[in-house]
Design a protein around this motif. Sequence first.
Motif, short mmCIF file in Angstrom:
data_model
loop_
_atom_site.label_atom_id
_atom_site.label_comp_id
_atom_site.label_asym_id
_atom_site.label_seq_id
_atom_site.Cartn_x
_atom_site.Cartn_y
_atom_site.Cartn_z
N LEU A 239 121.49 75.14 -137.54
CA LEU A 239 122.39 74.43 -138.45
C LEU A 239 123.13 73.33 -137.72
N SER A 240 123.66 73.66 -136.55
CA SER A 240 124.41 72.69 -135.76
C SER A 240 123.53 71.51 -135.36
N GLU A 241 122.33 71.81 -134.88
CA GLU A 241 121.43 70.74 -134.45
C GLU A 241 120.97 69.89 -135.63
N GLY A 242 120.71 70.54 -136.78
CA GLY A 242 120.29 69.80 -137.96
C GLY A 242 121.36 68.85 -138.47
N LEU A 243 122.62 69.28 -138.39
CA LEU A 243 123.71 68.41 -138.79
C LEU A 243 123.85 67.23 -137.83
N GLU A 244 123.74 67.52 -136.55
CA GLU A 244 123.90 66.46 -135.56
C GLU A 244 122.79 65.43 -135.65
N ALA A 245 121.57 65.89 -135.89
CA ALA A 245 120.43 64.98 -135.95
C ALA A 245 120.29 64.31 -137.32
N GLY A 246 120.94 64.88 -138.34
CA GLY A 246 120.80 64.34 -139.69
C GLY A 246 119.60 64.87 -140.44
N SER A 247 118.80 65.70 -139.79
CA SER A 247 117.57 66.19 -140.43
C SER A 247 117.87 67.17 -141.56
N LEU A 248 118.95 67.93 -141.43
CA LEU A 248 119.28 68.92 -142.45
C LEU A 248 119.62 68.24 -143.77
N VAL A 249 120.44 67.20 -143.71
CA VAL A 249 120.80 66.47 -144.92
C VAL A 249 119.59 65.75 -145.50
N ALA A 250 118.73 65.23 -144.61
CA ALA A 250 117.51 64.57 -145.08
C ALA A 250 116.61 65.54 -145.84
N GLN A 251 116.50 66.77 -145.36
CA GLN A 251 115.69 67.77 -146.07
C GLN A 251 116.33 68.14 -147.39
N PHE A 252 117.66 68.20 -147.42
CA PHE A 252 118.35 68.49 -148.68
C PHE A 252 118.01 67.44 -149.73
N GLU A 253 117.98 66.19 -149.32
CA GLU A 253 117.72 65.11 -150.28
C GLU A 253 116.29 65.16 -150.81
N GLN A 254 115.40 65.88 -150.14
CA GLN A 254 114.02 66.01 -150.60
C GLN A 254 113.81 67.23 -151.50
N LEU A 255 114.81 68.08 -151.64
CA LEU A 255 114.66 69.27 -152.48
C LEU A 255 114.52 68.88 -153.96
N TYR A 256 113.79 69.70 -154.70
CA TYR A 256 113.72 69.48 -156.14
C TYR A 256 115.09 69.72 -156.76
#
Length: 521
Positions: A239-256
């Motif tokens: 979770l921490s790494e995903g927030l720092e890299a921005g990948s977690l939010v990017a995956q959220f934006e791809q959710l249906y």
Amino acid sequence: MLVFKMDTTNFFKHGQKHEIRITLPRDKQKVKTNSGGSGVVNRRGPDNLPTSHQHRSSHSHRRGSSGTVTRHLIDSDTRHGGRVSALHNRDSSPVKNGGCVKEVRFALEETKQEASGVRSSEGEGSLSEGSSRGSGSTSERRRKRQTNKSSRRRHNDQKVLLINGRDVSAMTHEQVVNFIRASRECHSGELVLTVKQNVYLAEELEEPEFQYVPEALPNSVSVGVSGQTAPLHESMLLLSEGLEAGSLVAQFEQLYRRKPGLTVTEARRPDNEKKNRYRDISPYDTTRVILTNAVSGDYINASYVNMEIQGSGIINRYIASQGPLAGTCTDFWQMVWEQQSTLIVMLTTVVEQGRVKCHRYWPRLYETVDFGTLQVTCLKEEETPGFAFREFTLINTENQDERHITHMQYLAWPDHGVPEDSTDFLNFVAQVRQARTGMVEPTIVHCSAGIGRTGVLILMETAQCLIEANEPVYPLDVVRSMRDQRAMMIQTASQFRFVCEAIQRVYSEGLVKPLAEYQQR
């Protein structure tokens, strides 16, 4: 084997055909050595440029309307006249394109070469690097052969269709080589290869299940069987790494945003459309709350959202609802009565930015308001800069049954975006959780639309329950579960980032910890 090695990283597209023209040296008798006797070959190439060590020819291709791109190839073996080892620019510096150099080659191998130990290089570097067997053990040579075979499967992804316009698919290797040699004697002295990029589907290899292993663990982190870190801690590191890299939010934006296949037929009926605050936000038919004794019909814009806490046997039950309209306040209180709910959580103010976000559906302190057969009285009200707490009595005038209702309103959410600091929100969630202790009836949660801030609160409480159960927390999975029950839960990327940062904070600061009965997992 005749191999032409060239940079095709940006040249090919799957399924497209391209022609590659290569000028072949026609008269090898004119090659002279330097006067220094070093054995270095000097020859003027097609562009009147001197070459060294090996013959140089030109290679050009066209791509779209961008014109002709000319490259120079170095010949590493004059026996075949057209065999090249690496792609070079005019200044003889190696071409680099992401470190990827592909090959256009014939799939037929020459038995004599393999028997004599001459092998072409499958990876980076020149062909001459693979021409010597080298010393080493038999097992080492066997390992190298296996590596070469594996590499051949990965890189052999171009197919030669035509040579000088002639189909070579039915030719033997010897016929192909003789045909190429004959091309040197033709008038143009050109070798035209028509090649096509194959679409290669790699074999799926079994991989071990992913596990994040940090270099060092804090003393407070529990370690499981075989020295593995606890899944909860691993999930929080991710979770921490995903927030720092921005990948977690990017995956959220791809959710249906809406679960495919679920209908909203009842919400679209003409009699029900006027009960929706927003036209595009409707409950699924399968999870909508159905009223049984409402005068206006059985429809209300509200959905059941049940969140299971893995490993604990707990299921948190919610009803996610839109903020009542002036014409749906009676339906709202009817839902409270029929669902036997005793807690209402409100995450909006009545007016924001001059727009009504929710109709005031409760009476003022010590006042009583009738909503159909239900009577609501405000007995208590406490307001702070961030919260408002109220106590109501709800009486059914038909049978005089009476219930006590707790109303908790969060006031600190800004008109734009999300709170800059999560402190007030986390304090509010803590009080909501305290009020829910021992509760089995669904908690009614609403904002304006019943999806954005409502989803933030449900995700936040679900994550805290998972931490207490010593279970991993994956926010994207929680969002999917919510959206399977009500569309568009957690509306914006900023809301998702806010709640993920709040989850990270409660874990890292120890505000929420695994309960004693779950710590031995």
